[in-house]
Design a protein around this motif. Structure first.
Motif, PDB file in Angstrom:
ATOM      1  N   SER A   3      90.854  69.665  10.808  1.00 30.53           N
ATOM      2  CA  SER A   3      90.335  68.278  10.609  1.00 30.53           C
ATOM      3  C   SER A   3      89.294  67.904   9.528  1.00 30.53           C
ATOM      4  N   ILE A   4      89.154  66.796   8.959  1.00 37.04           N
ATOM      5  CA  ILE A   4      88.011  66.450   8.128  1.00 37.04           C
ATOM      6  C   ILE A   4      86.710  66.579   8.906  1.00 37.04           C
ATOM      7  N   TYR A   5      86.836  66.100  10.236  1.00 37.09           N
ATOM      8  CA  TYR A   5      85.627  66.086  11.305  1.00 37.09           C
ATOM      9  C   TYR A   5      84.940  67.315  11.140  1.00 37.09           C
ATOM     10  N   LYS A   6      85.440  68.513  10.876  1.00 39.79           N
ATOM     11  CA  LYS A   6      85.150  69.840  11.140  1.00 39.79           C
ATOM     12  C   LYS A   6      84.720  70.340   9.680  1.00 39.79           C
ATOM     13  N   THR A   7      84.549  69.606   8.641  1.00 39.47           N
ATOM     14  CA  THR A   7      84.334  69.959   7.250  1.00 39.47           C
ATOM     15  C   THR A   7      83.346  69.168   6.747  1.00 39.47           C
ATOM     16  N   ALA A   8      82.500  69.424   5.587  1.00 43.22           N
ATOM     17  CA  ALA A   8      81.677  68.640   4.814  1.00 43.22           C
ATOM     18  C   ALA A   8      82.143  67.459   4.250  1.00 43.22           C
ATOM     19  N   TYR A   9      83.379  67.144   4.310  1.00 41.12           N
ATOM     20  CA  TYR A   9      83.852  66.103   3.726  1.00 41.12           C
ATOM     21  C   TYR A   9      83.298  64.935   4.269  1.00 41.12           C
ATOM     22  N   PRO A  10      82.718  63.856   3.283  1.00 47.95           N
ATOM     23  CA  PRO A  10      81.926  62.801   3.773  1.00 47.95           C
ATOM     24  C   PRO A  10      82.803  61.643   3.972  1.00 47.95           C
ATOM     25  N   TYR A  11      82.424  61.068   5.077  1.00 48.81           N
ATOM     26  CA  TYR A  11      83.268  59.570   5.716  1.00 48.81           C
ATOM     27  C   TYR A  11      82.409  58.782   6.509  1.00 48.81           C
ATOM     28  N   TYR A  12      82.706  57.457   6.463  1.00 48.44           N
ATOM     29  CA  TYR A  12      82.147  56.503   7.472  1.00 48.44           C
ATOM     30  C   TYR A  12      82.799  56.729   8.800  1.00 48.44           C
ATOM     31  N   ASN A  13      82.270  57.214   9.815  1.00 45.47           N
ATOM     32  CA  ASN A  13      82.472  57.354  11.104  1.00 45.47           C
ATOM     33  C   ASN A  13      83.098  55.971  11.819  1.00 45.47           C
ATOM     34  N   GLU A  14      84.319  55.586  11.762  1.00 44.01           N
ATOM     35  CA  GLU A  14      84.783  54.548  12.245  1.00 44.01           C
ATOM     36  C   GLU A  14      84.723  54.158  13.788  1.00 44.01           C
ATOM     37  N   SER A  15      84.868  55.204  14.467  1.00 48.87           N
ATOM     38  CA  SER A  15      84.618  55.064  15.837  1.00 48.87           C
ATOM     39  C   SER A  15      83.193  55.099  16.249  1.00 48.87           C
ATOM     40  N   ASN A  16      82.235  55.581  15.454  1.00 46.56           N
ATOM     41  CA  ASN A  16      80.866  55.296  15.935  1.00 46.56           C
ATOM     42  C   ASN A  16      80.253  54.626  14.958  1.00 46.56           C
ATOM     43  N   LYS A  17      79.874  53.343  15.465  1.00 48.37           N
ATOM     44  CA  LYS A  17      79.513  52.207  14.781  1.00 48.37           C
ATOM     45  C   LYS A  17      77.943  51.786  14.792  1.00 48.37           C
ATOM     46  N   LYS A  18      77.328  53.119  14.949  1.00 49.76           N
ATOM     47  CA  LYS A  18      75.868  53.097  15.310  1.00 49.76           C
ATOM     48  C   LYS A  18      75.193  52.417  13.518  1.00 49.76           C
ATOM     49  N   LYS A  19      74.234  51.937  13.855  1.00 55.17           N
ATOM     50  CA  LYS A  19      73.601  51.217  12.537  1.00 55.17           C
ATOM     51  C   LYS A  19      73.012  52.419  11.684  1.00 55.17           C
ATOM     52  N   ILE A  20      72.986  52.471  10.504  1.00 54.34           N
ATOM     53  CA  ILE A  20      72.488  53.309   9.460  1.00 54.34           C
ATOM     54  C   ILE A  20      71.198  53.190   9.492  1.00 54.34           C
ATOM     55  N   LEU A  21      70.331  53.889   9.571  1.00 48.65           N
ATOM     56  CA  LEU A  21      68.822  53.866   9.532  1.00 48.65           C
ATOM     57  C   LEU A  21      68.193  53.620   8.223  1.00 48.65           C
ATOM     58  N   GLY A  22      67.091  52.842   8.198  1.00 45.90           N
ATOM     59  CA  GLY A  22      66.338  52.397   6.991  1.00 45.90           C
ATOM     60  C   GLY A  22      66.210  53.351   6.017  1.00 45.90           C
ATOM     61  N   ALA A  23      65.667  54.698   6.585  1.00 44.80           N
ATOM     62  CA  ALA A  23      65.406  55.798   5.809  1.00 44.80           C
ATOM     63  C   ALA A  23      66.549  56.547   5.027  1.00 44.80           C
ATOM     64  N   ILE A  24      67.712  56.525   5.743  1.00 42.41           N
ATOM     65  CA  ILE A  24      68.979  56.927   5.262  1.00 42.41           C
ATOM     66  C   ILE A  24      69.331  56.163   4.312  1.00 42.41           C
TER      67      ILE A  24
END
Length: 172
Positions: A3-24
């Motif tokens: 699964s791409i979830y077990k790798t370093a492949y970057p993606y936006y997590n659709e199931s986790n709608k947490k806000k992206i922090l300002g520092a990030i």
């Protein structure tokens, strides 16, 4: 298949709608002064400026263009603030504009598209189409598989090598 979830492949997590922090946002999605200036100079329409700038910062962070409707609103708003165009809209419906922006970003960042090809003539005058990034990734994966047997490790090394050699990552 790993699964791409077990790798370093970057993606936006659709199931986790947490806000992206300002520092990030500031660390990973900030446009340089030169980029801001070039965008303002090269593109007149503010909606197009926003669309280009969002695609640029997302590509610089991911090394591929994700589905446009998956880009979090926080990133779009952060880029909008940087460009100082509060009433602009992120236009994902104009496919020809998006295609032009992508092409310009490949050139600006000196990236070889995942779909870029070259023709190679073999003995007997037969022609073969070579996908440059895919061919490179397969060679790295085969070489890496000689020393690693965990698929996620192999995928992570391929991702790292694709990025280091200015290739676009594939879209999953």
């Amino acid at each position: 298949m790993t699964s791409i979830y077990k790798t370093a492949y970057p993606y936006y997590n659709e199931s986790n709608k947490k806000k992206i922090l300002g520092a990030i946002l500031a660390a990973e999605y900030r446009l340089t002064r030169a980029e801001l200036s070039a965008i303002k100079k090269r593109i007149q329409d503010t909606n197009s400026q926003l669309s280009y700038a969002v695609l640029l910062v997302v590509f610089k962070n991911f090394n591929y263009f994700p589905e446009l409707n998956s880009i979090p609103a926080e990133i779009i708003n952060y880029v909008r603030e940087q460009l100082q165009i509060p009433s602009s809209k992120f236009d994902i419906n104009n496919s020809s504009m998006v295609s032009r922006h992508r092409h310009h970003i490949y050139e600006y960042l000196n990236i070889i598209s995942w779909k870029q090809t070259r023709k190679e003539t073999k003995k007997g005058n037969t022609s073969q189409t070579i996908y440059l990034a895919k061919d490179f990734a397969m060679k790295i994966a085969l070489e890496t598989s000689k020393t690693h047997n965990y698929p996620a490790d192999i995928i992570n090394i391929v991702i790292e090598q694709l990025k280091n050699n200015n290739f676009e990552l594939p879209i999953f």
